[in-house]
Design a protein around this motif. Structure first.
Motif, PDB file in Angstrom:
ATOM      1  N   LEU A  76      85.554  41.998  79.566  1.00  0.00           N
ATOM      2  CA  LEU A  76      86.199  43.159  78.954  1.00  0.00           C
ATOM      3  C   LEU A  76      85.359  43.641  77.764  1.00  0.00           C
ATOM      4  O   LEU A  76      85.799  43.658  76.624  1.00  0.00           O
ATOM      5  CB  LEU A  76      87.619  42.794  78.511  1.00  0.00           C
ATOM      6  N   ASN A  77      84.140  44.063  78.063  1.00  0.00           N
ATOM      7  CA  ASN A  77      83.182  44.357  76.996  1.00  0.00           C
ATOM      8  C   ASN A  77      83.037  45.854  76.718  1.00  0.00           C
ATOM      9  O   ASN A  77      83.777  46.675  77.257  1.00  0.00           O
ATOM     10  CB  ASN A  77      81.821  43.725  77.329  1.00  0.00           C
ATOM     11  N   ASP A  78      82.068  46.210  75.888  1.00  0.00           N
ATOM     12  CA  ASP A  78      81.927  47.600  75.450  1.00  0.00           C
ATOM     13  C   ASP A  78      81.337  48.514  76.509  1.00  0.00           C
ATOM     14  O   ASP A  78      81.575  49.723  76.503  1.00  0.00           O
ATOM     15  CB  ASP A  78      81.086  47.667  74.164  1.00  0.00           C
ATOM     16  N   MET A  79      80.558  47.969  77.441  1.00  0.00           N
ATOM     17  CA  MET A  79      79.938  48.765  78.494  1.00  0.00           C
ATOM     18  C   MET A  79      80.125  48.063  79.841  1.00  0.00           C
ATOM     19  O   MET A  79      79.178  47.493  80.395  1.00  0.00           O
ATOM     20  CB  MET A  79      78.445  48.974  78.203  1.00  0.00           C
ATOM     21  N   PRO A  80      81.332  48.059  80.396  1.00  0.00           N
ATOM     22  CA  PRO A  80      81.604  47.312  81.622  1.00  0.00           C
ATOM     23  C   PRO A  80      80.809  47.791  82.827  1.00  0.00           C
ATOM     24  O   PRO A  80      80.638  47.044  83.794  1.00  0.00           O
ATOM     25  CB  PRO A  80      83.106  47.527  81.832  1.00  0.00           C
ATOM     26  N   TYR A  81      80.294  49.012  82.794  1.00  0.00           N
ATOM     27  CA  TYR A  81      79.470  49.518  83.897  1.00  0.00           C
ATOM     28  C   TYR A  81      78.325  48.561  84.202  1.00  0.00           C
ATOM     29  O   TYR A  81      77.963  48.349  85.364  1.00  0.00           O
ATOM     30  CB  TYR A  81      78.927  50.894  83.509  1.00  0.00           C
ATOM     31  N   PHE A  82      77.769  47.959  83.146  1.00  0.00           N
ATOM     32  CA  PHE A  82      76.605  47.092  83.321  1.00  0.00           C
ATOM     33  C   PHE A  82      76.981  45.675  83.764  1.00  0.00           C
ATOM     34  O   PHE A  82      76.108  44.821  83.905  1.00  0.00           O
ATOM     35  CB  PHE A  82      75.787  47.047  82.025  1.00  0.00           C
ATOM     36  N   ASN A  83      78.280  45.430  83.982  1.00  0.00           N
ATOM     37  CA  ASN A  83      78.678  44.141  84.560  1.00  0.00           C
ATOM     38  C   ASN A  83      78.245  44.026  86.014  1.00  0.00           C
ATOM     39  O   ASN A  83      78.107  42.917  86.536  1.00  0.00           O
ATOM     40  CB  ASN A  83      80.204  43.979  84.510  1.00  0.00           C
ATOM     41  N   GLU A  84      78.069  45.171  86.674  1.00  0.00           N
ATOM     42  CA  GLU A  84      77.711  45.157  88.088  1.00  0.00           C
ATOM     43  C   GLU A  84      76.319  44.575  88.277  1.00  0.00           C
ATOM     44  O   GLU A  84      75.389  44.878  87.527  1.00  0.00           O
ATOM     45  CB  GLU A  84      77.775  46.580  88.647  1.00  0.00           C
ATOM     46  N   ALA A  85      76.172  43.727  89.285  1.00  0.00           N
ATOM     47  CA  ALA A  85      74.890  43.069  89.549  1.00  0.00           C
ATOM     48  C   ALA A  85      73.826  44.088  89.945  1.00  0.00           C
ATOM     49  O   ALA A  85      74.107  45.102  90.572  1.00  0.00           O
ATOM     50  CB  ALA A  85      75.057  42.044  90.668  1.00  0.00           C
TER      51      ALA A  85
END
Length: 332
Positions: free
Chosen positions: A164-173
């Motif tokens: 649940l971070n500031d830029m969740p878009y970049f969680n994607e592999a």
């Protein structure tokens, strides 16, 4: 600032009827208690879980709440508050956890109580949680579950800080190989989506709060309701970038951030529903938050259906990038 919430951070309760894993590991009443690692106080698993309870009872951050069960030590429920500086700020996120019979040799099972909403690349609508620490996603060796060092507290803090971070878009592999700068615009669009769906989850929680957390849900939104509404207004007007609302900083009166029409449409629908729900739970909403007022808005664009859902485009492109990355790795 909101009121102080009088709700124990760690407590032992009895009712586990709505827990996702309530039927998992359940023994027959005729079973030999001494052979059950979860009821035999001499078993290594039982002792390790009791150690976890002690760690949680004394070390939980102020924004994480835990309930364990007196008759089902293999189960645990946690409620995590979305932190400031992220599109999840002021949201509540519930996770059901179950210890395996060979714990800690294998990581716990975890289920996100999603209410059918997709709010993060690591949190699926069906409740699946993708995270290296519980071995449901790839990662470096030091990111994987380690029976000698890993704990439930570490898991909860990772969910709050890394998922649940500031830029969740970049969680994607796959995106890490390109760097953040290249996809900054898409990441901001995803933050709009994440905040709007976090607002939807607030409404779901107030309608159907998880067992043993009803008091927390009401108290939290009674305290934070006004902040959520002010953030909705500031975001929709472009005064603050989505996710960066702060009560300590006065936003400019005029727009300085570009906001999508889709996000404005979401706010038009969600704002009155949030306002009504917060009033019902006792929030004190002073003059100035009764209505959503978007400055310089063209009436012809309100509710316009020509705008496609941003996240579908974003996620679709992410999937293609990830598929291409996997093919490259296989070839190499």
């Amino acid at each position: 600032m909101g009121e102080t919430i009088d709700f124990e951070q760690f407590d032992v309760v009895s009712d586990n009827t709505d827990h996702h894993f309530a039927r998992l590991n359940k023994k027959n009443e005729t079973s030999d208690a001494s052979s059950d690692c979860f009821t035999n106080e001499s078993s290594d698993v039982y002792r390790r879980i009791m150690k976890e309870w002690k760690i949680l009872a004394h070390n939980l951050p102020e924004t994480i709440y835990v309930r364990v069960y007196e008759n089902r030590v293999d189960l645990l429920r946690a409620m995590i508050v979305g932190v400031a500086g992220t599109p999840y700020h002021d949201g509540l996120f519930c996770f059901d956890i179950a210890f395996p019979p060979d714990y800690p040799n294998h990581p716990p099972k975890i289920h996100y109580c999603s209410y059918g909403l997709y709010i993060n690349p690591n949190l699926y609508r069906n409740g699946k949680v993708c995270l290296s620490l519980i071995n449901t996603w790839q990662g470096n060796k030091n990111e994987k579950w380690d029976p000698s060092r890993s704990t439930i507290l570490q898991l909860l803090v990772s969910l709050q800080g890394l998922v649940l971070n500031d830029m969740p878009y970049f969680n994607e592999a796959g995106l890490e190989i390109f760097g953040r700068g290249m996809y900054e615009k898409r990441a901001r669009a995803y933050n709009e989506y994440a905040f709007a769906h976090s607002c939807k989850s607030m409404l779901c929680l107030l309608q159907r709060p998880p067992q043993n957390f009803q008091g927390l849900v009401v108290a939290h939104f009674r305290s934070r309701g006004r902040a959520v509404l002010v953030a909705c207004n500031d975001y929709a007007n472009g005064r603050v970038r989505v996710g960066l609302y702060s009560e300590t900083n006065e936003p400019p009166l005029t727009s300085c951030e570009k906001v999508s029409e889709k996000f404005k449409d979401w706010m038009h629908v969600l704002y009155p529903r949030l306002f009504s729900a917060f009033i019902q739970c006792g929030a004190s909403l002073e003059t100035g938050v009764e209505h959503l007022s978007i400055i310089n808005e063209s009436p012809k664009n309100m509710g316009n259906g020509k705008y496609k859902v941003i996240v579908k485009k974003v996620v679709g492109k992410i999937r293609k990038i990830y598929a291409s990355t996997l093919k490259t790795r296989v070839k190499n």
